[in-house]
Design an enzyme around this catalytic site. Structure first.
Site, PDB file in Angstrom:
ATOM      1  N   SER A 168       0.836  -1.202   0.000  1.00 57.37           N
ATOM      2  CA  SER A 168       0.000   0.000   0.000  1.00 57.37           C
ATOM      3  C   SER A 168       0.869   1.250   0.000  1.00 57.37           C
ATOM      4  O   SER A 168       1.961   1.260   0.573  1.00 57.37           O
ATOM      5  CB  SER A 168      -0.870  -0.005   1.257  1.00 57.37           C
ATOM      6  OG  SER A 168      -1.430   1.264   1.471  1.00 57.37           O
ATOM      7  N   TYR A 213      -4.328  -1.941   9.204  1.00 59.24           N
ATOM      8  CA  TYR A 213      -4.071  -2.335   7.814  1.00 59.24           C
ATOM      9  C   TYR A 213      -2.619  -2.039   7.407  1.00 59.24           C
ATOM     10  O   TYR A 213      -1.883  -2.918   6.952  1.00 59.24           O
ATOM     11  CB  TYR A 213      -5.043  -1.588   6.903  1.00 59.24           C
ATOM     12  CG  TYR A 213      -4.842  -1.823   5.428  1.00 59.24           C
ATOM     13  CD1 TYR A 213      -5.074  -3.074   4.864  1.00 59.24           C
ATOM     14  CD2 TYR A 213      -4.420  -0.787   4.595  1.00 59.24           C
ATOM     15  CE1 TYR A 213      -4.890  -3.298   3.507  1.00 59.24           C
ATOM     16  CE2 TYR A 213      -4.243  -0.995   3.238  1.00 59.24           C
ATOM     17  CZ  TYR A 213      -4.478  -2.245   2.696  1.00 59.24           C
ATOM     18  OH  TYR A 213      -4.290  -2.463   1.358  1.00 59.24           O
TER      19      TYR A 213
HETATM   20  N1  LIG Z   1      -8.303  -1.423  -3.148  1.00 62.22           N
HETATM   21  C1  LIG Z   1      -7.373  -0.639  -2.642  1.00 62.22           C
HETATM   22  O1  LIG Z   1      -7.594   0.561  -2.441  1.00 62.22           O
HETATM   23  C2  LIG Z   1      -6.011  -1.182  -2.312  1.00 62.22           C
HETATM   24  C3  LIG Z   1      -4.965  -0.277  -2.045  1.00 62.22           C
HETATM   25  C4  LIG Z   1      -3.704  -0.765  -1.728  1.00 62.22           C
HETATM   26  C5  LIG Z   1      -3.490  -2.137  -1.674  1.00 62.22           C
HETATM   27  N2  LIG Z   1      -4.518  -2.990  -1.933  1.00 62.22           N
HETATM   28  C6  LIG Z   1      -4.265  -4.416  -1.827  1.00 62.22           C
HETATM   29  O2  LIG Z   1      -4.611  -5.070  -3.022  1.00 62.22           O
HETATM   30  C7  LIG Z   1      -4.965  -6.411  -2.732  1.00 62.22           C
HETATM   31  C8  LIG Z   1      -6.236  -6.780  -3.486  1.00 62.22           C
HETATM   32  O3  LIG Z   1      -7.328  -6.040  -2.971  1.00 62.22           O
HETATM   33  P1  LIG Z   1      -8.546  -5.527  -3.864  1.00 62.22           P
HETATM   34  O4  LIG Z   1      -8.568  -4.061  -3.714  1.00 62.22           O
HETATM   35  O5  LIG Z   1      -8.497  -6.118  -5.207  1.00 62.22           O
HETATM   36  O6  LIG Z   1      -9.784  -6.057  -3.004  1.00 62.22           O
HETATM   37  P2  LIG Z   1     -10.813  -7.249  -3.250  1.00 62.22           P
HETATM   38  O7  LIG Z   1     -11.476  -7.142  -4.559  1.00 62.22           O
HETATM   39  O8  LIG Z   1     -11.654  -7.233  -2.039  1.00 62.22           O
HETATM   40  O9  LIG Z   1      -9.872  -8.540  -3.279  1.00 62.22           O
HETATM   41  C9  LIG Z   1      -9.383  -9.149  -2.117  1.00 62.22           C
HETATM   42  C10 LIG Z   1      -9.023 -10.566  -2.494  1.00 62.22           C
HETATM   43  O10 LIG Z   1      -8.436 -11.204  -1.355  1.00 62.22           O
HETATM   44  C11 LIG Z   1      -9.061 -12.461  -1.180  1.00 62.22           C
HETATM   45  N3  LIG Z   1      -9.052 -12.850   0.225  1.00 62.22           N
HETATM   46  C12 LIG Z   1      -9.496 -12.139   1.285  1.00 62.22           C
HETATM   47  N4  LIG Z   1      -9.379 -12.863   2.410  1.00 62.22           N
HETATM   48  C13 LIG Z   1      -8.838 -14.059   2.041  1.00 62.22           C
HETATM   49  C14 LIG Z   1      -8.505 -15.243   2.752  1.00 62.22           C
HETATM   50  N5  LIG Z   1      -8.709 -15.373   4.075  1.00 62.22           N
HETATM   51  N6  LIG Z   1      -7.977 -16.286   2.058  1.00 62.22           N
HETATM   52  C15 LIG Z   1      -7.774 -16.206   0.729  1.00 62.22           C
HETATM   53  N7  LIG Z   1      -8.097 -15.113  -0.006  1.00 62.22           N
HETATM   54  C16 LIG Z   1      -8.630 -14.057   0.654  1.00 62.22           C
HETATM   55  C17 LIG Z   1     -10.481 -12.254  -1.680  1.00 62.22           C
HETATM   56  O11 LIG Z   1     -11.050 -13.479  -2.124  1.00 62.22           O
HETATM   57  P3  LIG Z   1     -12.170 -14.326  -1.344  1.00 62.22           P
HETATM   58  O12 LIG Z   1     -13.079 -13.347  -0.655  1.00 62.22           O
HETATM   59  O13 LIG Z   1     -12.819 -15.119  -2.433  1.00 62.22           O
HETATM   60  O14 LIG Z   1     -11.370 -15.185  -0.414  1.00 62.22           O
HETATM   61  C18 LIG Z   1     -10.249 -11.371  -2.893  1.00 62.22           C
HETATM   62  O15 LIG Z   1      -9.963 -12.147  -4.022  1.00 62.22           O
HETATM   63  C19 LIG Z   1      -5.067  -6.508  -1.208  1.00 62.22           C
HETATM   64  O16 LIG Z   1      -3.916  -7.094  -0.665  1.00 62.22           O
HETATM   65  C20 LIG Z   1      -5.135  -5.071  -0.775  1.00 62.22           C
HETATM   66  O17 LIG Z   1      -4.652  -4.868   0.544  1.00 62.22           O
HETATM   67  C21 LIG Z   1      -5.759  -2.554  -2.259  1.00 62.22           C
END
Ligand SMILES: NC(=O)c1ccc[n+]([C@@H]2O[C@H](COP(=O)([O-])OP(=O)(O)OC[C@H]3O[C@@H](n4cnc5c(N)ncnc54)[C@H](OP(=O)(O)O)[C@@H]3O)[C@@H](O)[C@H]2O)c1
Length: 317
Positions: free
Chosen positions: A182, A195
């Site tokens: 992040s 986080y």
């Molecule tokens: N969106 C943002 O603003 C942002 C900013 C900086 C970094 N990030 C990072 O980017 C990454 C992806 O996030 P996203 O924004 O694409 O959100 P997202 O659409 O909510 O994706 C999160 C993913 O993580 C999986 N996940 C969550 N808990 C899990 C568990 N216990 N076991 C296995 N898989 C799990 C979810 O799949 P299931 O629910 O099917 O398990 C989903 O595929 C994350 O690491 C997040 O911290 C996001």
């Protein structure tokens, strides 16, 4: 008609912050005629992507498969993974799904075992699964579990997978481990301590692992993503500031795979890192002011209070 000056000023202040943060976000890329393509880097290679059932992981899986990689996608939701695999195969790409829950030691073991038995060690491991929580410390007095559950997926889920797969990845002499970190690990935004703490801990492990495995050809890349418009960010209620599309994040991840640097940042991350180095006191006071102006996190929808949800990144109170 009476004008509420206080509200108008606050609105103007929000707008200014939104404009500045939006102007600073997005990938920073200098033109380079010798830059390899994504296909050059991934064609025929095995790429394991966690958290691929939605958002950034899903977008990245589609992108690397389109460029000729064998995408092995994993998350807890099997139906979403199967749909992604079908979509990729429908376009002539190669993809396979493994369902796993990375919040448990058993889930990490199962994923690592299935991966090694069925596909061997990945050429590229993308630690992308994650969950987010925004809550100020004055509302966290009895909520150690907020810190535990972000650590469980964002930190232990990723570290567990690294520990299990690294020995075989080292044997390859040319592998990459890349993480969806992040921008917060460079800027320290208020109210995201659970986080950002989990993401910063993983960043530190990656830095040290990169030193220890340098001569084995394993590259560790941390991609410092800004706030992206995915399911994870939806409950934060902060979209007005930085409503960036999933493609922007996928572009940054792809940039990490192509260039294989230690870190991929946008201007916001670069500015944050330098300001924290040069004027930490000033940054602390500025962010304190931001903290007092941030809108409260919206209350969870009623169904989330009464029914356990499969999506741990949804508001969880
Ligand atoms: N969106 C943002 O603003 C942002 C900013 C900086 C970094 N990030 C990072 O980017 C990454 C992806 O996030 P996203 O924004 O694409 O959100 P997202 O659409 O909510 O994706 C999160 C993913 O993580 C999986 N996940 C969550 N808990 C899990 C568990 N216990 N076991 C296995 N898989 C799990 C979810 O799949 P299931 O629910 O099917 O398990 C989903 O595929 C994350 O690491 C997040 O911290 C996001």
């Amino acid at each position: 008609m009476m004008i509420d000056t206080g509200k108008a000023l606050q609105r103007a202040e929000f707008e200014l912050m939104r404009l500045v943060s939006n102007a600073l976000t997005g990938p920073v890329r200098l033109p380079n005629p010798f830059r390899p393509s994504l296909r050059d880097q991934v064609a025929g290679k095995t790429v394991l992507i966690t958290g691929a059932s939605s958002g950034i992981g899903r977008g990245l899986a589609a992108r690397v498969a389109e460029a000729g990689a064998i995408a092995v996608v994993t998350a807890r939701r099997t139906a979403e993974l199967d749909q992604l695999v079908a979509e990729i195969r429908g376009k002539g790409g190669s993809a396979f799904a493994i369902t796993s829950d990375l919040s448990t030691a058993e889930g990490i073991e199962k994923l690592a075992d299935d991966m090694l038995v069925e596909f061997g060690a990945p050429d590229i491991l993308v630690n992308n699964a994650g969950r987010s929580i925004r809550r100020p410390l004055n509302r966290s007095a009895e909520r150690l579990h907020d810190f535990e559950r972000t650590m469980r997926v964002n930190y232990f889920g990723a570290v567990g997978l690294i520990l299990r797969l690294l020995p075989d990845m080292r044997e390859k002499k040319a592998a990459q481990i890349i993480t969806s970190s992040s921008v917060g690990t460079l800027t320290y935004p208020p109210q995201f301590s659970a986080y950002v703490g989990s993401k910063a801990a993983l960043d530190a492990v990656m830095r040290i692992a990169a030193i220890e495995t340098l001569s084995d050809g394993v590259v560790f890349t941390k991609v410092h993503l800004p706030m992206i418009d995915t399911a994870m960010a939806a409950p934060e209620g902060l979209h007005a500031y930085t409503k960036l599309p999933v493609d922007t994040a996928v572009d940054m991840m792809v940039d990490g795979i192509i260039r294989r640097p230690d870190d991929v940042q946008d201007l916001l991350g670069i500015a944050g890192a330098w300001l924290n180095l040069l004027a930490p006191g000033l940054v602390k006071h500025a962010l304190h002011a931001v903290h007092h102006r941030m809108p409260p996190r919206p209350a969870p929808a009623p169904q989330h209070r009464t029914q356990p949800t499969a999506r741990a990144h949804q508001p969880a109170d």
